[in-house]
Design an enzyme around this catalytic site. Structure first.
Site, mmCIF file in Angstrom:
data_model
loop_
_atom_site.group_PDB
_atom_site.id
_atom_site.type_symbol
_atom_site.label_atom_id
_atom_site.label_comp_id
_atom_site.label_asym_id
_atom_site.label_seq_id
_atom_site.Cartn_x
_atom_site.Cartn_y
_atom_site.Cartn_z
ATOM 1 N N LYS A 1 0.841 -1.206 0.000
ATOM 2 C CA LYS A 1 0.000 0.000 0.000
ATOM 3 C C LYS A 1 0.874 1.255 0.000
ATOM 4 O O LYS A 1 0.651 2.184 -0.787
ATOM 5 C CB LYS A 1 -0.884 0.023 1.245
ATOM 6 C CG LYS A 1 -1.554 1.360 1.509
ATOM 7 C CD LYS A 1 -2.428 1.343 2.745
ATOM 8 C CE LYS A 1 -1.685 1.717 3.978
ATOM 9 N NZ LYS A 1 -1.446 3.154 4.163
ATOM 10 N N ASN A 2 1.905 1.280 0.835
ATOM 11 C CA ASN A 2 2.695 2.512 0.993
ATOM 12 C C ASN A 2 3.711 2.707 -0.110
ATOM 13 O O ASN A 2 4.501 3.650 -0.072
ATOM 14 C CB ASN A 2 3.340 2.527 2.381
ATOM 15 C CG ASN A 2 2.278 2.638 3.466
ATOM 16 O OD1 ASN A 2 1.129 2.965 3.174
ATOM 17 N ND2 ASN A 2 2.647 2.347 4.697
ATOM 18 N N CYS B 1 -5.195 7.785 9.171
ATOM 19 C CA CYS B 1 -5.422 7.232 10.512
ATOM 20 C C CYS B 1 -5.122 8.269 11.589
ATOM 21 O O CYS B 1 -4.172 9.025 11.496
ATOM 22 C CB CYS B 1 -4.530 6.014 10.724
ATOM 23 S SG CYS B 1 -4.994 4.639 9.676
ATOM 24 N N ARG C 1 -0.436 14.334 13.425
ATOM 25 C CA ARG C 1 0.014 14.091 12.037
ATOM 26 C C ARG C 1 0.154 15.399 11.260
ATOM 27 O O ARG C 1 -0.499 15.633 10.241
ATOM 28 C CB ARG C 1 -0.938 13.116 11.330
ATOM 29 C CG ARG C 1 -0.999 11.787 12.053
ATOM 30 C CD ARG C 1 -1.505 10.669 11.219
ATOM 31 N NE ARG C 1 -0.448 10.155 10.334
ATOM 32 C CZ ARG C 1 -0.659 9.150 9.486
ATOM 33 N NH1 ARG C 1 -1.860 8.628 9.394
ATOM 34 N NH2 ARG C 1 0.307 8.712 8.711
ATOM 35 N N ASP D 1 4.037 0.417 12.081
ATOM 36 C CA ASP D 1 2.793 -0.143 11.526
ATOM 37 C C ASP D 1 2.553 -1.564 12.000
ATOM 38 O O ASP D 1 1.436 -2.070 11.881
ATOM 39 C CB ASP D 1 2.837 -0.116 9.995
ATOM 40 C CG ASP D 1 2.800 1.298 9.470
ATOM 41 O OD1 ASP D 1 3.099 1.501 8.285
ATOM 42 O OD2 ASP D 1 2.505 2.208 10.261
ATOM 43 N N ARG E 1 -8.989 -0.397 3.876
ATOM 44 C CA ARG E 1 -8.129 0.662 3.295
ATOM 45 C C ARG E 1 -6.779 0.079 2.923
ATOM 46 O O ARG E 1 -6.098 0.564 2.030
ATOM 47 C CB ARG E 1 -7.934 1.808 4.302
ATOM 48 C CG ARG E 1 -9.080 2.795 4.376
ATOM 49 C CD ARG E 1 -8.695 4.012 5.212
ATOM 50 N NE ARG E 1 -7.400 4.523 4.763
ATOM 51 C CZ ARG E 1 -6.536 5.105 5.584
ATOM 52 N NH1 ARG E 1 -6.803 5.224 6.871
ATOM 53 N NH2 ARG E 1 -5.374 5.554 5.127
HETATM 54 C C1 EPZ Z 1 3.974 6.869 6.407
HETATM 55 O O1 EPZ Z 1 3.175 7.859 7.019
HETATM 56 C C2 EPZ Z 1 3.075 5.649 6.247
HETATM 57 N N1 EPZ Z 1 1.945 5.993 5.402
HETATM 58 C C3 EPZ Z 1 2.561 5.212 7.627
HETATM 59 O O2 EPZ Z 1 1.798 4.020 7.435
HETATM 60 C C4 EPZ Z 1 3.756 4.881 8.504
HETATM 61 O O3 EPZ Z 1 3.307 4.567 9.801
HETATM 62 C C5 EPZ Z 1 4.699 6.104 8.585
HETATM 63 O O4 EPZ Z 1 5.089 6.510 7.253
HETATM 64 C C6 EPZ Z 1 5.954 5.823 9.382
HETATM 65 O O5 EPZ Z 1 6.623 4.743 8.827
HETATM 66 C C7 EPZ Z 1 2.105 5.990 4.053
HETATM 67 O O6 EPZ Z 1 3.190 5.773 3.542
HETATM 68 C C8 EPZ Z 1 0.884 6.304 3.234
HETATM 69 P P1 EPZ Z 1 5.985 10.120 8.689
HETATM 70 P P2 EPZ Z 1 3.718 9.381 7.117
HETATM 71 O O7 EPZ Z 1 5.936 11.391 7.939
HETATM 72 O O8 EPZ Z 1 4.478 9.729 5.893
HETATM 73 C C9 EPZ Z 1 5.770 13.188 12.294
HETATM 74 C C10 EPZ Z 1 -0.100 2.646 7.584
HETATM 75 O O9 EPZ Z 1 -0.722 2.108 8.510
HETATM 76 N N2 EPZ Z 1 5.695 14.212 11.251
HETATM 77 O O10 EPZ Z 1 7.193 9.251 8.566
HETATM 78 O O11 EPZ Z 1 2.599 10.247 7.524
HETATM 79 C C11 EPZ Z 1 4.496 12.370 12.374
HETATM 80 O O12 EPZ Z 1 3.516 13.043 13.142
HETATM 81 C C12 EPZ Z 1 0.382 4.074 7.732
HETATM 82 O O13 EPZ Z 1 0.166 2.089 6.492
HETATM 83 C C13 EPZ Z 1 5.754 15.543 11.603
HETATM 84 O O14 EPZ Z 1 5.863 15.883 12.776
HETATM 85 O O15 EPZ Z 1 4.726 9.228 8.347
HETATM 86 C C14 EPZ Z 1 4.957 11.100 13.002
HETATM 87 O O16 EPZ Z 1 5.035 11.285 14.400
HETATM 88 C C15 EPZ Z 1 0.093 4.646 9.113
HETATM 89 N N3 EPZ Z 1 5.658 16.492 10.634
HETATM 90 C C16 EPZ Z 1 6.355 10.920 12.427
HETATM 91 O O17 EPZ Z 1 6.776 12.215 11.973
HETATM 92 C C17 EPZ Z 1 5.544 16.147 9.302
HETATM 93 O O18 EPZ Z 1 5.495 17.070 8.454
HETATM 94 C C18 EPZ Z 1 6.411 9.925 11.268
HETATM 95 O O19 EPZ Z 1 5.666 10.457 10.229
HETATM 96 C C19 EPZ Z 1 5.482 14.790 8.962
HETATM 97 C C20 EPZ Z 1 5.571 13.832 9.952
#
Ligand code: EPZ
Length: 415
Positions: free
Chosen positions: A22-23, A116, A121, A309, A401
């Site tokens: 998915k990702n 989610c 986020r 995840d 999803r």
């Molecule tokens: C991706 O989300 C994945 N989603 C998530 O999978 C996964 O959990 C996550 O990466 C971490 O591996 C997709 O790829 C569609 P991040 P993403 O930006 O990009 C903070 C699933 O179940 N952050 O690496 O949103 C954020 O709040 C989903 O498949 C900021 O603070 O994750 C979090 O605490 C859930 N500011 C951490 O970084 C930002 O601008 C990791 O977020 C962006 C992120």
């Protein structure tokens, strides 16, 4: 809301093929709008988030077709550079269209993404990085109005956290820039490598994907109409989900179409719980023990650490294990909402901040549950499969999803 009904316990054994990631498919579908040609994407999972991405592509003016795990996108005609809130709010990955629209049209107007509820986020890392590339971003009452000020400028961007989405957006926005862009402390997930491999097929020049330093040498050679083929990598989180389902139900399972390296951080946890794992080229075999044992500590980390995840998924499995397991969630602020539901099945779990302490209970019994997010829903499915009696999970769409029912054990009834 649709429900998942399970009459447990159901032993998960035999052979299953792992669906496409998915990702990986989600950012790659966004990236197809840069190609201006026809993209044929294979090994696509039939999941709700893919259908949302196709809705967005169709809205932007692309022609799309999805048949037998293959998606064809013709992005030669793009008629819009904005995405309405009703589409943006359906998933987190909609924010990745920001970088792709900037690269294709120079402008983008969209709202904040959905996805989610794992804590706030924010997208501050995306915005601050894109501004360094010379992109003007105004937040007007929650509408992000973005455009290239003069031209995309190369930058040396240091991410304070290896954000997956921010890394993807920087790559997408910078591939048309004549100058070089460097991302330091980039996310290293395999899905980043898959996106870079796809983009290099349509003419980009991206080096170092999968490491914490990614170099993008811009080019504007995307305007030739051509046909690109790409196969999505297997979904490592779905693979871990299926392994946890087998381990929780005393099953012996062979997973096909999965590179064992993708789940290397999870193998030691399965082995510590008493499972026997055998890996061979593109297959993984898991043999579960008579009794599962607890695992001392599971700490979620950015890749290549243990994936956040999989936290809920492994917690569901260890809810049945003998002994105490400690979970430390370091990535998201609020990723324990599945715990109150697991407790309804008889799990013994205590929360202290970002730490959850699980005291295994061999016998879980079916109950009515509420899913709150995608991987939490998967955890409830695993626990339901391992529980005695009927489990009814409200919020089936969270599960759908990310999970392709055609490639999941057929013990679930959805209605
Ligand atoms: C991706 O989300 C994945 N989603 C998530 O999978 C996964 O959990 C996550 O990466 C971490 O591996 C997709 O790829 C569609 P991040 P993403 O930006 O990009 C903070 C699933 O179940 N952050 O690496 O949103 C954020 O709040 C989903 O498949 C900021 O603070 O994750 C979090 O605490 C859930 N500011 C951490 O970084 C930002 O601008 C990791 O977020 C962006 C992120």
């Amino acid at each position: 809301m649709r429900k998942i009904i399970i009459n447990g316990p159901c032993e998960i054994s035999g052979e299953l093929e792992v669906q496409g990631a998915k990702n990986s498919i989600l950012p790659i579908l966004a990236a197809t709008i840069i190609s201006r040609g026809e993209c044929v994407i294979k090994n696509c999972p039939n999941i709700l988030d893919v259908h949302t991405s196709l809705e967005i592509l169709n809205y932007l003016g692309c022609k799309t077709k999805f048949e037998d795990s293959t998606i064809v996108v013709d992005s030669s005609q793009i008629s819009k550079n904005e995405i309405p809130e009703n589409l943006m709010c359906k998933m987190r990955s909609s924010i990745i269209f920001l970088g792709a629209l900037i690269a294709r049209t120079g402008r983008a107007k969209l709202t904040f993404p959905g996805g989610c509820e794992l804590g706030p986020r924010p997208i501050d890392l995306h915005i601050s990085a894109l501004k360094q590339l010379g992109i003007l971003i105004n937040n007007i009452h929650g509408n992000l109005e973005c455009k290239i000020e003069n031209k995309i400028i190369g930058a040396d961007i240091v991410l304070p956290f290896p954000s997956v989405g921010a890394t993807e957006n920087i790559i997408l926005a910078s591939i048309i820039c004549e100058e070089k862009t460097i991302i330091e402390n980039a996310a290293r997930e395999p899905e980043i490598i898959d996106l870079a491999n796809f983009l290099n097929k349509i003419g980009a020049k991206i080096y170092g994907a999968g490491s914490s330093k990614i170099i993008i040498e811009g080019t504007n050679k995307f305007n030739k109409i051509n046909k690109t083929e790409h196969a999505i990598i297997p979904d490592r989180i779905v693979a871990i989900t299926l392994m946890a389902a087998a381990a929780s139900t005393g099953g012996n399972l062979i997973l096909k179409n999965i590179n064992p390296d993708l789940i290397s951080s999870a193998v030691p946890i399965f082995e510590e719980s008493g499972c026997l794992i055998k890996t061979h080229e593109n297959n993984i075999k898991i043999i579960s023990p008579e009794t599962l044992y607890s695992v001392k500590e599971i700490r979620t980390m950015p890749y290549p650490g243990f994936p956040t995840d999989a936290q809920a998924i492994i917690m569901a499995m260890l809810s049945k294990a003998i002994g105490t397991s400690v979970f430390v969630e370091t990535i998201f602020e609020s990723r324990f909402r599945h715990i109150e539901e697991l407790i309804k099945l008889g799990a013994k779990i205590k929360i202290n901040g970002n730490v959850a302490i699980v005291d295994g209970n061999k016998y879980l019994s079916g109950a009515k549950l509420q899913a709150h997010d995608l991987r939490g829903a998967a955890a409830l499915v695993i626990a339901g499969l391992a529980s005695y009696g009927k489990t009814i999970i409200t919020g089936a769409d969270y599960f759908l999803r990310g999970y392709d029912l055609a490639k999941f054990p057929n013990f679930l009834t959805i209605n």
